[in-house]
Enzyme design. Structure first.
Site, short mmCIF file in Angstrom:
data_model
loop_
_atom_site.label_atom_id
_atom_site.label_comp_id
_atom_site.label_asym_id
_atom_site.label_seq_id
_atom_site.Cartn_x
_atom_site.Cartn_y
_atom_site.Cartn_z
N LYS A 73 -4.52 27.63 12.56
CA LYS A 73 -3.41 27.05 12.59
C LYS A 73 -2.38 27.35 11.64
CE LYS A 73 -5.18 23.24 15.40
NZ LYS A 73 -5.37 21.62 15.57
N ASP A 120 -0.26 18.78 18.31
CA ASP A 120 -1.42 17.63 17.81
C ASP A 120 -0.73 16.26 17.56
OD1 ASP A 120 -3.57 19.31 18.03
OD2 ASP A 120 -3.18 20.24 16.37
P1 NAD Z 1 -10.28 19.27 8.69
O1 NAD Z 1 -11.41 20.04 7.98
O2 NAD Z 1 -9.16 19.95 8.55
O3 NAD Z 1 -10.16 17.87 7.95
C1 NAD Z 1 -11.18 16.91 8.21
C2 NAD Z 1 -11.09 15.93 6.94
O4 NAD Z 1 -11.91 15.03 6.94
C3 NAD Z 1 -11.16 16.66 5.66
O5 NAD Z 1 -10.03 16.36 4.75
C4 NAD Z 1 -12.75 16.14 4.72
O6 NAD Z 1 -12.30 16.10 3.49
C5 NAD Z 1 -12.43 14.68 5.35
N1 NAD Z 1 -13.68 14.22 5.57
C6 NAD Z 1 -15.12 14.79 5.98
N2 NAD Z 1 -15.74 13.78 5.80
C7 NAD Z 1 -15.37 12.84 5.55
C8 NAD Z 1 -15.76 11.46 5.32
N3 NAD Z 1 -17.23 10.95 5.66
N4 NAD Z 1 -14.94 10.32 4.77
C9 NAD Z 1 -13.83 10.74 4.64
N5 NAD Z 1 -13.39 11.89 4.83
C10 NAD Z 1 -14.16 12.77 5.23
O7 NAD Z 1 -10.76 19.15 10.08
P2 NAD Z 1 -9.68 18.78 11.52
O8 NAD Z 1 -9.30 20.32 11.95
O9 NAD Z 1 -8.87 17.88 10.66
O10 NAD Z 1 -10.88 18.21 12.56
C11 NAD Z 1 -11.29 17.01 12.19
C12 NAD Z 1 -11.88 16.64 13.60
O11 NAD Z 1 -10.81 16.26 14.38
C13 NAD Z 1 -12.91 17.43 14.25
O12 NAD Z 1 -14.12 16.74 14.74
C14 NAD Z 1 -12.06 17.92 15.40
O13 NAD Z 1 -12.82 18.36 16.54
C15 NAD Z 1 -11.19 16.88 15.79
N6 NAD Z 1 -9.88 17.25 16.47
C16 NAD Z 1 -9.49 16.65 17.68
C17 NAD Z 1 -8.58 17.03 18.29
C18 NAD Z 1 -8.19 16.33 19.43
O14 NAD Z 1 -7.27 16.89 20.17
N7 NAD Z 1 -8.65 15.20 19.95
C19 NAD Z 1 -7.40 17.71 17.81
C20 NAD Z 1 -7.71 18.34 16.54
C21 NAD Z 1 -8.91 18.14 15.93
#
Ligand code: NAD
Length: 297
Positions: A73, A120
């Site tokens: 992205k 998003d």
């Molecule tokens: P990312 O890696 O960019 O961000 C995740 C963040 O969560 C990180 O900053 C990490 O440090 C933090 N994190 C992890 N475990 C944690 C915990 N136990 N407590 C607090 N913080 C914690 O990932 P992303 O791209 O943001 O994706 C995150 C989730 O969102 C994934 O499961 C993805 O599938 C989902 N997602 C869903 C949609 C949708 O349309 N529904 C869109 C994008 C992403």
């Protein structure tokens, strides 16, 4: 003659993505000629840094639009000609639209103008409005400040959240997000405020909040558990999860059991797809039909 849409999804490990069938079924229901293909950098032997060139090559080969997902992205931006304001602010693109301008057919660029956008955040905002209409937005706690968290934060501010408290296991990520998004030009009487909070304080902050969003991967297949102690949720709260595999995460289950209004991650997934579909085709997507399709998958 109706135009033909060829859409690609650029990302890694996307063989099981629901996007192709979600887009194609909506297009078929509208009688459109529309094909949606995955362009998996792992299968193509490419690195995330190649995403920009891949986007340009795909367009030269006839792709008329692109979605972009993890881990491309940010990297895709190098291949684009322009960014929407929101994509620039978020530093992330999940949708690329293409405009062909024959007057600019020069060199390798062939007059194709690629614009990076971000559905998003528009998707989360639409999901919130449709799935949790009237949800109180006085104080919202957001856990997770990565890609999804940034989009959700932006959407919550746009929707009018007065106080947004952001926490992340990596405290610097929460701080950076808060710094990037505040101060935000909200409605004059209610200037939005974003601040970072430490993870340990999340339960106490939730006690004072109207709603909570999980934007961490916790709860998805392979990442069991909840990102905070879910016993702090009461029927006074609304809860949104961005995780959609499974739809009923442990957190969603706990929130339902506590009597919360709940927005599962499927709402955001469907809304961002619907927003992208509309950008690709210029036609309105039938969101309830897309959600019904999604729930069948
Ligand atoms: P990312 O890696 O960019 O961000 C995740 C963040 O969560 C990180 O900053 C990490 O440090 C933090 N994190 C992890 N475990 C944690 C915990 N136990 N407590 C607090 N913080 C914690 O990932 P992303 O791209 O943001 O994706 C995150 C989730 O969102 C994934 O499961 C993805 O599938 C989902 N997602 C869903 C949609 C949708 O349309 N529904 C869109 C994008 C992403």
């Amino acid at each position: 003659a109706s135009s033909f849409h060829l859409i690609g999804l650029i990302g890694a490990g996307i063989a099981g993505s629901l996007s192709p069938v979600l887009h194609e079924r909506e297009a078929a229901a509208q009688g459109l000629r529309y094909a949606y293909r995955t362009l998996d950098i792992d299968e193509l032997g490419l690195a995330p840094g190649d995403a920009g060139q891949l986007a340009r090559d795909a367009v030269r080969l006839g792709y008329t639009g692109l979605n972009v997902t993890h881990p491309c992205k940010q990297a895709v931006i190098t291949g684009l000609d322009a960014l929407s304001d929101d994509a620039r602010e978020l530093g992330a693109v999940n949708t690329v639209t293409v405009r062909h301008d024959a007057a600019h057919d020069v060199g390798s660029r062939q007059g194709d103008r690629l614009t990076g956008r971000n559905t998003d955040h528009t998707g989360f905002r639409a999901a919130l409005a449709e799935g949790l209409p009237g949800a109180a937005l006085g104080t919202v706690v957001l856990v997770g400040a990565g890609g999804a968290g940034s989009a959700v934060a932006r959407a919550l501010l746009d929707a009018g959240a007065r106080r947004l408290l952001v926490a992340d296991a990596d405290a610097s990520r929460a701080q950076q997000l808060a710094a990037r998004l505040g101060p935000h030009p909200g409605p004059a009487a209610h200037p939005s405020r974003v601040s970072a909070v430490v993870l340990e304080d999340v339960p106490a902050r939730i006690a004072e909040a109207d709603g909570v969003v999980n934007a961490t991967p916790i709860g998805m297949v392979g990442h069991p558990g909840t990102p905070f102690d879910a016993s702090v949720l009461t029927s006074r709260h609304w809860l949104a999860d961005v995780v959609y595999r499974p739809l009923e995460t442990q957190l969603v289950k706990a929130a339902l059991a506590a009597g919360c209004r709940v927005l599962d991650g499927g709402w955001m997934a469907v809304s961002q797809a619907a927003d992208s579909f509309e950008l690709f085709t210029g036609l309105p997507a039938d969101r309830s039909r897309m959600r019904a399709h999604f729930l069948e998958l």
